[in-house]
Design an enzyme around this catalytic site. Sequence first.
Site, PDB file in Angstrom:
ATOM      1  N   TYR A 139      15.010   3.766 -18.687  1.00 12.06           N
ATOM      2  CA  TYR A 139      14.744   4.990 -19.113  1.00 12.06           C
ATOM      3  C   TYR A 139      15.344   4.864 -20.786  1.00 12.06           C
ATOM      4  O   TYR A 139      16.200   6.284 -21.323  1.00 12.06           O
ATOM      5  CB  TYR A 139      14.637   6.351 -18.933  1.00 12.06           C
ATOM      6  CG  TYR A 139      14.300   6.466 -17.405  1.00 12.06           C
ATOM      7  CD1 TYR A 139      12.937   6.030 -16.714  1.00 12.06           C
ATOM      8  CD2 TYR A 139      15.323   6.719 -15.658  1.00 12.06           C
ATOM      9  CE1 TYR A 139      12.810   5.864 -14.989  1.00 12.06           C
ATOM     10  CE2 TYR A 139      14.817   6.554 -14.865  1.00 12.06           C
ATOM     11  CZ  TYR A 139      13.661   6.317 -14.545  1.00 12.06           C
ATOM     12  OH  TYR A 139      13.156   6.153 -13.564  1.00 12.06           O
ATOM     13  N   HIS A 140      15.821   3.823 -21.470  1.00  8.40           N
ATOM     14  CA  HIS A 140      16.095   3.255 -21.841  1.00  8.40           C
ATOM     15  C   HIS A 140      16.009   2.409 -23.292  1.00  8.40           C
ATOM     16  O   HIS A 140      16.024   1.743 -23.772  1.00  8.40           O
ATOM     17  CB  HIS A 140      17.246   2.950 -21.892  1.00  8.40           C
ATOM     18  CG  HIS A 140      18.911   3.229 -21.173  1.00  8.40           C
ATOM     19  ND1 HIS A 140      19.429   2.735 -20.368  1.00  8.40           N
ATOM     20  CD2 HIS A 140      18.842   5.020 -20.655  1.00  8.40           C
ATOM     21  CE1 HIS A 140      20.037   3.398 -19.308  1.00  8.40           C
ATOM     22  NE2 HIS A 140      19.620   4.490 -19.806  1.00  8.40           N
ATOM     23  N   PRO A 141      14.528   3.108 -23.604  1.00  6.76           N
ATOM     24  CA  PRO A 141      13.549   2.418 -24.373  1.00  6.76           C
ATOM     25  C   PRO A 141      13.812   2.444 -25.977  1.00  6.76           C
ATOM     26  O   PRO A 141      14.875   3.260 -26.329  1.00  6.76           O
ATOM     27  CB  PRO A 141      12.934   2.776 -24.718  1.00  6.76           C
ATOM     28  CG  PRO A 141      12.801   4.754 -24.075  1.00  6.76           C
ATOM     29  CD  PRO A 141      13.738   4.292 -22.719  1.00  6.76           C
TER      30      PRO A 141
END
Length: 546
Positions: free
Chosen positions: A480-482
């Site tokens: 969850y680190h785009p």
Amino acid sequence: MVCSRGAAKERRVADSYDYIVVGAGSAGCAVAARLSADTRHKVLLLEAGPADNHMWIHIPIGYARTFLDEKVNWKYETEPEPHLGDRKIYWPRGKTLGGSSSINGLIYIRGIPSDFNYWRQLGNAGWGFDDVLPYFKKAERNVRGGDDLHGGEGGLGVDDMRWRNALSDAYLEAAVQAGYPRNDDFNGHKQEGVGYYQLTTQGGRRCSSARAYLQPARGRANLRILTDALTEKIEIEDGRATGVRYRVGDRVETAKAGREVILCGGAINSPQLLMLSGIGPAEHLAETGIAVRRHLPGVGENLHDHYQCRQLYRCAKPGTMNEAAGSLFGKMKMGLDYAFGRRGLLTVGAGLVGVFLRTRPELEDPDIQLHFIPFSTDKMGTSLHDFPGFTVTMNQSRPQSRGRLTLRSADARQYPAMVANYLADAADRRAAIDGLKAVRRIAQQPALKDWIAEELLPGPKVQSDVEWLDFLRGNGGSIYHPAGTCKMGPANDTMAVVDERLRVRGIDGLRVADASVMPQVVSGNTNAACIMIGEKCADMARADAA
């Protein structure tokens, strides 16, 4: 009639601001709070989601409850990923005041000096570690106090872990036995090693960007915070951003910006809004029926993310959250521990013990991050196992694979299409396989001998590199680190969307400040770096207006 005309006139005056900030997430809250500290400036902060009054936002373990909650979560999903057997990958993103800082796993990691020095080497003056460190310190209120690398007086609470037990201590000791040094501060002079994470909490409660920045600023007459307001378009006149059009329910409003519009929607929403406004790849915009205001081919490109893979273990004896959550007595104890002391299992984030390691000795910096989590489940966001178990997640720190984001239509309410292209690069595959092997090596150390009954996932059948790669492709997902979809770069970089002052190239009065501007994602969790970007953006906006 007089009252009607007066009300209309009052609304038009109220819809004029000096700065409009789109997105009240990690960076946006910082930008709005810092700009509105000058009473001469009127600031409008627009957030597509609701206020942050959801109970589970403020309890640290509540991230497990908001993980699938569409009330505060965009619940994005990628297109079928070509290197993952065409699986779609779930991307939770915050849709509330605080954005993803209100639903994330709370782990406080800044990244390492070489991350930011690399940004500067790419031609982004002012973004080396020495340049950004003051902003990290300005934001931080570390429970350990301030020093040469930490802040002690900022608004963002950073606390030590409030719960640990014999199993977590054993895992830490096992990592030391596997050859990784003890490290009590991953944001200190080195990142490599094993230790307990610090969390963005204060007094046992989540300290989101909304709590850190908006709560102290709410009483300011010059700051308007508008929730449930979806920004649909940036208004552009003669090459300058002059305001935005936004939707509240069925009503469409326009707000004017005398100085700047600042996008803080994150790696998905910021490029989406630019393209909806005619700023992006001309050919793609034409295909979508959007008039081109500025051809910027890099908008939506350079999309990348930390790809994670979980390994699960069944425990031979109690000591995990599974048992506590599986009994009425255990749940009551968790609730009482939290209610009467802000302690216990409800204070745990998405990682208890962390490990940063190098997969090859010649590397200068760690290339793998591990999270030890004191529970196990078949799928994140679902019920825990009915037996003792724990999870270790592994992700590569600096992925080289790149994807892209595109529009599906000119309707802002329709989610864009994303393909992260995970594991497309051979270096990513090699590092991830070696990272998974490191997880197993730690689990086989003497300190965990009495704790582990069996390796549930992937299990002993996976041994060869081919088998590890098959497991990786079939079971991994996002951590969850785009990032990177409006990347920062110099004028000679044709794919750069913003310059070193975060100004959108070719459009005056428009900036972007969030994870989308990162040319390369930082080596670790992204929340702290996004807040830093917001702090720095506010300073630059003020300086350019002087």
